[in-house]
Design an enzyme around this catalytic site. Structure first.
Site, short mmCIF file in Angstrom:
data_model
loop_
_atom_site.label_atom_id
_atom_site.label_comp_id
_atom_site.label_asym_id
_atom_site.label_seq_id
_atom_site.Cartn_x
_atom_site.Cartn_y
_atom_site.Cartn_z
N ASP A 170 48.82 29.97 36.72
CA ASP A 170 49.07 29.39 37.52
C ASP A 170 49.93 29.84 38.80
O ASP A 170 49.72 31.62 39.04
CB ASP A 170 51.45 29.41 37.00
CG ASP A 170 50.90 28.15 35.52
OD1 ASP A 170 50.23 27.81 35.72
OD2 ASP A 170 52.04 28.09 35.20
N HIS A 315 49.33 34.69 34.57
CA HIS A 315 49.31 33.88 36.58
C HIS A 315 48.40 34.78 37.44
O HIS A 315 48.21 35.38 37.05
CB HIS A 315 51.48 33.89 36.94
CG HIS A 315 52.21 33.99 36.46
ND1 HIS A 315 53.05 33.92 35.33
CD2 HIS A 315 52.82 32.42 36.61
CE1 HIS A 315 53.11 32.81 34.81
NE2 HIS A 315 53.70 32.06 36.05
#
Length: 399
Positions: A170, A315
């Site tokens: 992400d 992430h």
């Protein structure tokens, strides 16, 4: 006869009365409201016997909630109902769809501005939206039945018996961690899925192109990465659509896969995703890498939580504090360990296709009873009935 000193003191006390009366509202209390039997906490203010809640809280009912700056009004929409509540006024402006006109109706209390945030009478708004409301004095709780059938659209793990798993990243693209992640994935020969932020694409279009060129999946993660629960419905839609447009601009195609920032969303946000045709992807394995988690700690979480159809959350945001060093160190170990356990890495899109394939196979083996609909899989939510977005949000001016 009063002295000047006494008159001044009395005047000061008079001016202070409002702040004394509402001084306890500086730190608002919280309580759960049960919406379709699900308790959802909200801040609240009691005014003249009315329960006032933040206007955006009503998004949890599935209603669209917007702000009209010109008339300083909160606008609510659900099914064929649309009305506006001007701040500071004890009435609503209701839109008549058949005549195309706005009609004013009195309300028992005015919408208030508290700290720059509009608070509305919860019960009055819910009833105007056609919802059922009841208060249970035994448990001191309010219950709302929304009567808004919004198709479920939340995928935490894929329904597959095969040992398939999706690596997801992400918040990118960016130019420090993303190249390192791409290098590891290329070396290991495994795909991943990148949930990209629209604004980041404008900064790093070439890295975005490299992600796609390497065969990885692309998914939408909004434009600015806001908490959708606290955004007006029109803003939520714009966050998604603008990112879709930027992906289309850079890659020539756009995804139908989306992840809400922080995994946070309301029933109204789901309605918007259904309307646009986006699948709402969460996760089953949260590595907590954003917190600076070490590679060892990340591996412990992976081993504890992995299962067939698993979705691993990681992430690739920029961090001067080097919070994602553990992600880079852990990634090759994750791939090696899970492959030894028989897992195969696939993109999120492939994982969802597999879920659809297996579900359709089960439906063929076990067809629905006569007269019962053959429901589509959750990964392909049916189109939501569109609200009356075509109607202009222009209530009559306040008087």
């Amino acid at each position: 006869m009063f002295s000047k000193k006494k008159i001044f003191f009395a005047l000061v006390m008079f001016l202070l009365i409002p702040s004394i009366v509402y001084g306890n509202e500086s730190r608002l209390l919280e309580a759960p409201i049960f919406i379709d039997d699900i308790p959802i906490n909200t801040r609240y203010i009691m005014r003249e016997g009315h329960l006032m809640v933040p206007a955006l809280y009503l998004k949890h009912t599935g209603a669209y909630v917007d702000w009209n700056e010109q008339y300083r009004s909160v606008v609510f929409k659900a099914k064929d109902k649309m009305f506006a509540l001007p701040v500071g006024k004890s009435y609503s402006d209701d839109f008549n769809q058949s005549t195309g006109k706005w009609i004013r109706h009195p309300l028992p209390i005015a919408t208030i501005d508290f700290g720059g945030e509009p608070f509305v009478p919860l019960i009055d708004v819910a009833k105007k939206l056609g919802m059922g409301v009841r208060y249970d004095p035994k448990v001191n709780r309010t219950f709302i039945t929304t009567n808004l059938p919004i198709a479920a659209n939340s995928i935490e793990t894929a329904g597959t018996t095969e040992k398939l798993v999706a690596l997801t990243f992400d918040d990118g693209p960016e130019d420090y961690y993303t190249p390192k992640i791409l290098s590891i994935l290329k070396e290991k020969g495994v795909p991943a899925t990148f949930f990209v932020v629209g604004r980041q694409i404008t900064y790093f279009p070439e890295i975005m192109k490299q992600i796609a060129k390497d065969g990885h999946g692309i998914a939408n993660h909004t434009w600015h990465h806001p908490d959708l629960r606290y955004q007006w419905s029109s803003t939520v839609k714009e966050e998604i659509i603008s990112t879709q447009s930027e992906i289309q601009k850079v890659l020539g195609k756009k995804p139908d896969v989306f992840r809400p920032p922080y995994g946070a969303y309301t029933k109204a946000d789901v309605a918007i995703l259904n309307e646009i045709g986006m699948r709402n992807i969460l996760w089953s394995v949260d590595t907590l890498d954003w917190s600076g988690m070490s590679a060892e700690a990340i591996m412990e979480i992976i081993h504890r939580d992995i299962s067939p159809g698993g979705i691993i959350l990681q992430h690739n945001f920029q961090s001067q504090a080097r919070l994602l060093d553990g992600t880079i160190e852990a990634l090759p170990r994750i791939i090696d360990d899970l492959q030894k356990q028989g897992y195969k890495f696939v993109t999120m899109q492939t994982l969802l296709d597999k879920q659809k394939e297996e579900l359709q196979g089960k439906q063929v083996q076990n067809p629905p009873a006569e007269g019962q609909p053959n429901e589509p899989p959750i990964a392909q939510p049916p189109a939501q009935e569109k609200p009356i977005d075509q109607q202009p949000i222009v209530p009559p001016p306040t008087q």
